[in-house]
Design an enzyme around this catalytic site. Sequence first.
Site, short mmCIF file in Angstrom:
data_model
loop_
_atom_site.label_atom_id
_atom_site.label_comp_id
_atom_site.label_asym_id
_atom_site.label_seq_id
_atom_site.Cartn_x
_atom_site.Cartn_y
_atom_site.Cartn_z
N ASP A 274 1.02 -1.24 0.10
CA ASP A 274 -0.04 -0.11 0.06
C ASP A 274 0.76 1.24 -0.18
O ASP A 274 2.28 1.05 0.55
CB ASP A 274 -1.00 -0.27 1.24
CG ASP A 274 -0.21 0.09 2.59
OD1 ASP A 274 0.87 -0.71 2.66
OD2 ASP A 274 -0.61 0.89 3.52
N GLU B 243 0.01 -0.95 5.74
CA GLU B 243 1.25 -0.25 6.51
C GLU B 243 0.90 1.24 6.63
O GLU B 243 1.32 1.88 7.79
CB GLU B 243 2.24 -0.69 5.82
CG GLU B 243 3.72 -0.35 6.89
CD GLU B 243 4.35 0.90 7.00
OE1 GLU B 243 5.00 1.26 7.84
OE2 GLU B 243 3.94 1.74 6.05
ZN LIG Z 1 6.94 2.39 4.20
#
Ligand SMILES: [Zn+2]
Length: 461
Positions: free
Chosen positions: A92, A155
Site C-alpha cells: 500500500d 502499513e
Molecule cells: Zn513504508
Amino acid sequence: MTLSLFSGWVDAHKDQIIAETQAVLRIPSVNEPESIGPGAPFGKPCADALEHTLALCASLGMRTENFGGYAGHAEFGPEDAPEMVAMLGHLDVVPLGSGWTREPWGAEIDGDWVYARGASDDKGPTFAALFGAKAVLDSGLPLTRKIRLIFGCDEESGWECMRHYFDVAKQAKPDLAFTPDAGFPLYYAEKGSFTLTATRPIGDSLVAVFSSGLRPNMVPDEAEVVLIGSADRLGYIAKTLKRKQTFKVTDEGDKALRIWAKGKASHGASPQKGINAAKKLAEALFDLFAEPWLSELVERCATDGSGIGIAGKDEITGPLTCNVGIVSVLDGTLSMTFNVRYPATWDDSVLTRAQASLTDTGWTIAELHHTPPLYVPQDAEPVKTLLKVYRGHTGDMTKPHTMGGRTYATTVSPNGVAFGAGMKGDPDVAHRPDEKFSIERLLFCANVYADALYQLANVSR
Ligand SMILES: [Zn+2]
C-alpha cells in the site's frame, strides 16, 4: 563493490526486475474505503496489488497464499524446516497529496530514476527483495530455513494487515527477518508509536467546517475552513487574510467564507520538518477572532508532544515526536488525530499520560492504536548477519541506526530489523510529490537482499 553470489543472476534478469517493478507501481494501491469488499479490506487497488504480486511469485515458482486481502506470502525452501526467514514489505502507498510534476502511476523512467507513488516506499525495495529471493531460489543452493516473503496492504494506515496475518490467520512469527522499508546499514531500535483520535465540542463558533489532513502519519499540507457569520465580520476577515499571500479566500454567497491554507508535507515521524497547515490556519483565525479552542488546537499541535503533556527523550532513540495528521470540525465538534513516536526504552505509561492530558480537559478519546517499540541488541541476529552482508557489498562501516518511524519489524520483535533501502545522501522523497527510486539501487538491493536471505537462511545461532 564486491561481487555477490547472486550478481550474475541479477545482471541477467535486470530487464525483468525493472519491468515488474514498473508494473506493480502502476497499481494505485492507496487505501480506498469506497471500494472495500470481500477479499479487499482496504479497497480494490490494494487487493489488486497483492493479487498481482502473489501471482508473480507463483509464476516464479514460489508457494503463495492470500489472507483475505489483508496480507499474503510467498515461500520456498524446505517445507518442513522448523525455522523460517522472512522479508516483510508493504504494497500500500500513501495518497498522492499535491505538487506532482510526474504521472504518479506512470512508473516513468527518466535517467536512473523510476517515478511513482510507492517507488521508494515501499514497492521498489519490496520488489528488490522479491527478485533477490528468486535469485536464491534459482541458485539451487541448500537452505536450512525456509524463506518467506510477506506482503502487507495496510502499513500506511491502520496496520490491520499484520494484525490479521499474525493474530487472526495465526501465521508463525519468523525466526529471523528484515523489512526493506527504511535505510542502510540497518535500524536496530524503533520508537514505540500510537495514533490517538480525540474530540471535544467547540461551542458557538464562526467556524462551521474545518478540514485538514489525509493520514495520521503525514503532516497536513492543506487546510480549509468555512466560516459562517455576519457580512461585516466576514468582510473584515477576508480583507485581512487577502493581504497574506499564503491564504486563499473565496466568498461562498451571503454569509459564508471559505479560507484555504497551504503548509508543507512531511512524514509523520519528522513533523518538525513540515509545516502543519491546520495549525497555521488555526493560528491565523485565532488572530482574527480569539475563540479559545483555536489557541488550544495550536498548542496541541506541538511537534515535541508538549501539547499533550508527553515531551521527552532517551539516549537510544532521541526525542518523542508528535504529528497532528488530521484535524476536523463538523457539527460543533473538533476532532484531532495525534501520531506519536516515543523513545524505544519507554514503557506504555506514555499512553496513559497523553490520554489524561486530553480527558482531564473535557476531551473524549475516540480511537487509539498502539505499537510497542522495537529493540534488538547489536550483537544479536539478525543484526550481525545483515551488517556483515551490507558491509561486504559496500565497504561502508557506518554504525547501525535507530529510528522514530516504525516499520513492520516491530511486528516480529525482537527477531527482525529494518534493512535498507535508503542511503545517506538520498533525496527525501517518501510521502512526497514526485516520489522516485533509483534503478541502480533497485538492482543493488536485489543483490544485497539475495545475499541477506541466503545467509539468514543458513546462519547458525
Ligand atoms: Zn513504508
